[in-house]
Design a protein around this motif. Structure first.
Motif, short mmCIF file in Angstrom:
data_model
loop_
_atom_site.label_atom_id
_atom_site.label_comp_id
_atom_site.label_asym_id
_atom_site.label_seq_id
_atom_site.Cartn_x
_atom_site.Cartn_y
_atom_site.Cartn_z
N ASP A 154 -5.28 -0.67 6.98
CA ASP A 154 -5.23 -0.25 5.58
C ASP A 154 -4.20 0.87 5.43
OD1 ASP A 154 -6.15 1.61 3.24
OD2 ASP A 154 -7.16 -0.31 2.87
N GLN A 156 -3.77 3.08 3.10
CA GLN A 156 -4.26 4.34 2.54
C GLN A 156 -5.14 5.09 3.54
OE1 GLN A 156 -3.24 5.56 -0.41
NE2 GLN A 156 -1.90 3.75 -0.55
N THR A 157 -6.08 4.40 4.14
CA THR A 157 -7.03 5.06 5.04
C THR A 157 -6.54 5.08 6.48
OG1 THR A 157 -8.23 3.00 5.51
CG2 THR A 157 -8.92 4.28 3.58
N ARG A 158 -5.57 4.22 6.80
CA ARG A 158 -5.05 4.06 8.17
C ARG A 158 -6.13 3.56 9.13
NH1 ARG A 158 0.66 4.62 8.57
NH2 ARG A 158 1.21 5.42 6.52
N ASP A 159 -7.12 2.88 8.59
CA ASP A 159 -8.17 2.29 9.41
C ASP A 159 -7.82 0.84 9.75
OD1 ASP A 159 -9.73 4.58 9.35
OD2 ASP A 159 -10.83 3.96 7.55
#
Length: 201
Positions: A154, A156-159
Motif C-alpha cells: 500500500d 500510503q501505509t507502506r504495508d
C-alpha cells in the motif's frame, strides 16, 4: 493374483507420491482488510535478485520482461503504472538456490517384469508388461530451484497487502526468461482483482 494385487496397489501409491511431489503451486498471502478494488495505479519498487552466480540467472533483459509481464497482467485488470501518487507499489524478488530431491532410478534383472508407471514423451502413464525390467529405487540429485515473489505494498501505509510466490526447478538457464514469464502469469492469475470486461472484449 494376490501378489499382483499387492504390487498393483504399491505401484499406484508410489506413482501418486512421485507425481504429487513434482507439482508446483502458487502460494498466496494477503491482508483481508485491504480493498483491492481501490487500487487503480502503481509504481515500481527496486527488484531484488539473488542467484548462484550463473550470469544467465541475472540479466537486465530478464528484469525488463518480468516487469512487462506484470504490467500486462495489471493492464488486463484496468490497473496501470503511474509516476506520481500511485495507489500501491509493486516489487518482485527472484532467487536461485541449490536444493536436493529424490529421483527414480530402476535397476534391472532379466527375470523380472510387470506393469510399470513412469514418464513417457507424451506424459505419465501405465506401461505394458515388460521382460528384463527391475525394481525401482531412488537417488538424490542436486538442482537449481528458482523462486519468484511478487509483492503488493500500500502506497500510503507502506504495508505489505498481497504476496504471491512460485517455485520451480530450472531445467535450462538459457530459457529462464520464458520460465519466469510463465511464473508471472500463474502468480497474477491469483490476484484478487479479475480481468476487466474491456480486456476480454
Amino acid at each position: 493374483m494376490k501378489r499382483f494385487s499387492n504390487r498393483f496397489t504399491l505401484a499406484v501409491a508410489v506413482a501418486f507420491t512421485v507425481l504429487l511431489s513434482g507439482c508446483s503451486a502458487v502460494k498466496v498471502d494477503y491482508n483481508p482488510a485491504a480493498n483491492f478494488s481501490d487500487y487503480k495505479s502503481f509504481a515500481w519498487l527496486p527488484a531484488q535478485v539473488k542467484t548462484t552466480g550463473n550470469p544467465l540467472y541475472k540479466s537486465s533483459l530478464t528484469d525488463k520482461r518480468v516487469q512487462q509481464a506484470i504490467e500486462a497482467a495489471f493492464a488486463e485488470r484496468g490497473i496501470f503504472r503511474k509516476t506520481g501518487n500511485p495507489d500501491f507499489l509493486v516489487g518482485y524478488h527472484y532467487f536461485v538456490e541449490k536444493k536436493t530431491r529424490q529421483v527414480p532410478a530402476t535397476y534391472g534383472s532379466p527375470f523380472m517384469g510387470g506393469w510399470g508407471w513412469g514418464f513417457r514423451p507424451w506424459g505419465w502413464g501405465w506401461g505394458m508388461p515388460f521382460y528384463g525390467g527391475g525394481f525401482r529405487t531412488y537417488t538424490t540429485e542436486r538442482y537449481d530451484a528458482g523462486t519468484l515473489v511478487v509483492d503488493i505494498v500500500d502506497a500510503q501505509t507502506r504495508d505489505l497487502v498481497w504476496r504471491g510466490s512460485f517455485e520451480q526447478a530450472i531445467s535450462n538457464p538459457a530459457q529462464l526468461t520464458r520460465q519466469l514469464s510463465r511464473q508471472v502469469a500463474k502468480i497474477m492469475d491469483k490476484y484478487p482483482v479479475r480481468e476487466s470486461a474491456e480486456s476480454r472484449s
